[in-house]
Write a protein that holds these residues in place. Sequence first.
Motif, mmCIF file in Angstrom:
data_model
loop_
_atom_site.group_PDB
_atom_site.id
_atom_site.type_symbol
_atom_site.label_atom_id
_atom_site.label_comp_id
_atom_site.label_asym_id
_atom_site.label_seq_id
_atom_site.Cartn_x
_atom_site.Cartn_y
_atom_site.Cartn_z
ATOM 1 N N PRO A 112 0.830 -1.200 0.000
ATOM 2 C CA PRO A 112 0.000 0.000 0.000
ATOM 3 C C PRO A 112 0.866 1.253 0.000
ATOM 4 C CG PRO A 112 -0.884 -1.612 1.516
ATOM 5 C CD PRO A 112 0.445 -2.149 1.034
ATOM 6 N N ARG A 140 -14.409 4.667 0.500
ATOM 7 C CA ARG A 140 -13.629 4.397 1.715
ATOM 8 C C ARG A 140 -12.443 3.471 1.463
ATOM 9 N NH1 ARG A 140 -18.671 2.900 5.588
ATOM 10 N NH2 ARG A 140 -19.516 2.308 3.541
ATOM 11 N N ASN A 141 -12.458 2.783 0.334
ATOM 12 C CA ASN A 141 -11.347 1.880 -0.001
ATOM 13 C C ASN A 141 -10.497 2.396 -1.161
ATOM 14 O OD1 ASN A 141 -13.643 -0.661 0.756
ATOM 15 N ND2 ASN A 141 -11.763 -0.323 1.937
ATOM 16 N N ARG A 195 -8.138 4.562 -1.267
ATOM 17 C CA ARG A 195 -6.727 4.643 -0.921
ATOM 18 C C ARG A 195 -6.340 3.674 0.190
ATOM 19 N NH1 ARG A 195 -3.765 6.874 -4.666
ATOM 20 N NH2 ARG A 195 -2.141 7.117 -3.081
ATOM 21 N N ASN A 196 -7.294 2.933 0.695
ATOM 22 C CA ASN A 196 -7.031 1.970 1.773
ATOM 23 C C ASN A 196 -7.721 0.661 1.431
ATOM 24 O OD1 ASN A 196 -6.677 0.506 4.100
ATOM 25 N ND2 ASN A 196 -7.901 1.851 5.400
ATOM 26 N N TRP A 197 -6.936 -0.339 1.018
ATOM 27 C CA TRP A 197 -7.484 -1.611 0.574
ATOM 28 C C TRP A 197 -7.626 -2.629 1.694
ATOM 29 C CZ3 TRP A 197 -4.866 -2.855 -4.804
ATOM 30 C CH2 TRP A 197 -5.201 -1.842 -5.708
ATOM 31 N N ASN A 198 -7.272 -2.269 2.908
ATOM 32 C CA ASN A 198 -7.391 -3.199 4.030
ATOM 33 C C ASN A 198 -8.856 -3.416 4.391
ATOM 34 O OD1 ASN A 198 -4.596 -3.103 4.122
ATOM 35 N ND2 ASN A 198 -4.534 -1.622 5.794
ATOM 36 N N ASN A 217 -13.807 -4.010 3.581
ATOM 37 C CA ASN A 217 -14.052 -3.525 2.224
ATOM 38 C C ASN A 217 -15.547 -3.343 2.031
ATOM 39 O OD1 ASN A 217 -11.527 -5.837 1.092
ATOM 40 N ND2 ASN A 217 -11.251 -3.705 1.708
ATOM 41 N N LYS A 225 -5.170 -7.435 5.727
ATOM 42 C CA LYS A 225 -4.512 -6.247 5.202
ATOM 43 C C LYS A 225 -4.025 -6.528 3.783
ATOM 44 C CE LYS A 225 -3.013 -4.298 9.617
ATOM 45 N NZ LYS A 225 -1.855 -3.787 10.404
ATOM 46 N N SER A 226 -4.246 -5.571 2.909
ATOM 47 C CA SER A 226 -3.858 -5.729 1.512
ATOM 48 C C SER A 226 -2.372 -6.011 1.375
ATOM 49 C CB SER A 226 -4.218 -4.445 0.752
ATOM 50 O OG SER A 226 -3.761 -4.498 -0.567
#
Length: 311
Positions: free
Chosen positions: A21, A108-109, A111-114, A117, A234-235
């Motif tokens: 990330p 909400r995802n 920029r944050n792939w954790n 989802n 977590k991605s």
Amino acid sequence: MKTTSTSLPMAWLILLSVCLPGALFAQQLVDDSFQPKNQRDYFPDKPGPLVLIDSAHHNFHQLDGRYRPFAKVLSSAGFRVQNHSTAFTEKGLAKTDILVIANALNPRNARNWNLPNFPAFTRAEIEVVFAWVKEGGSLMLIADHMPFPKAAGDLAELFGFQFLNAYVEVRGQREQYFDTKGGGLSDHPITRGVSSEKAVSRVRGFMGQAFLIPPQARPLMSFTQPSIAYMPSKSWVFDEDTPIIPVTGWHQAATLEFGKGRVAVFGEAGMFTAQVQKDGDELWKMGLDAKGAEQNEQFLINSLLWLAKKL
């Protein structure tokens, strides 16, 4: 079941080193030098089908970004390709022949792939697309590895597809291929093409997800060799506590005739574009112009011809 990060094949370790990330967005670049090999206009006597590529849902792949090579291939084959930057409405899709949704995301995802989802589409949008397909529209739904399956899962489920929010691996394989000889690439109008010289016998994938299909759907790409799916919280973070499940016999592409319309679902996006991955001073080619992916371009064209009801 659990796995350790050291069990991952070398190809994964290379990808992990540049796709953490924050680094992923800078390192995964579209290859603008790509030019299609195709020289055939499949609609010489009339305007080609109108293809809209979604960009209204924080799509990781869209027309003015990582799917520029995708659009080049379609344009070379006679399709009219345009960007679609607004929410799905009955009016907005009224004159559309084919809608392409590739790797949509909830804001909400973006920029944050954790985990967690979230869904990318509202219920109203899903119902619009469902009704549009039923009345004759064609949908190409592409959802790659986590977090994309969760983002598009509600839409897929309405047509009977069950996405897995994970990363898939063919065990012991550093590269991922689907071919007709091994059964991973099915006998289908898409693989047969419009003529023998346009047939496809082998394509290359680049990770992605595995999914289940409804009984009335036709498999296109299937995991016929032992395969597993990693489900981290977590991605791109894998350790000894990362859950895995077997997905041998699951699919990475399938088609469905639904009402008057058609749906083609793919669990991998990179195979239909051209990207370069930076690793220090080295560049790794991914997608249409990668080694072993020589038939991916024709596979993409055939898939759109099927959606256009020309196959």
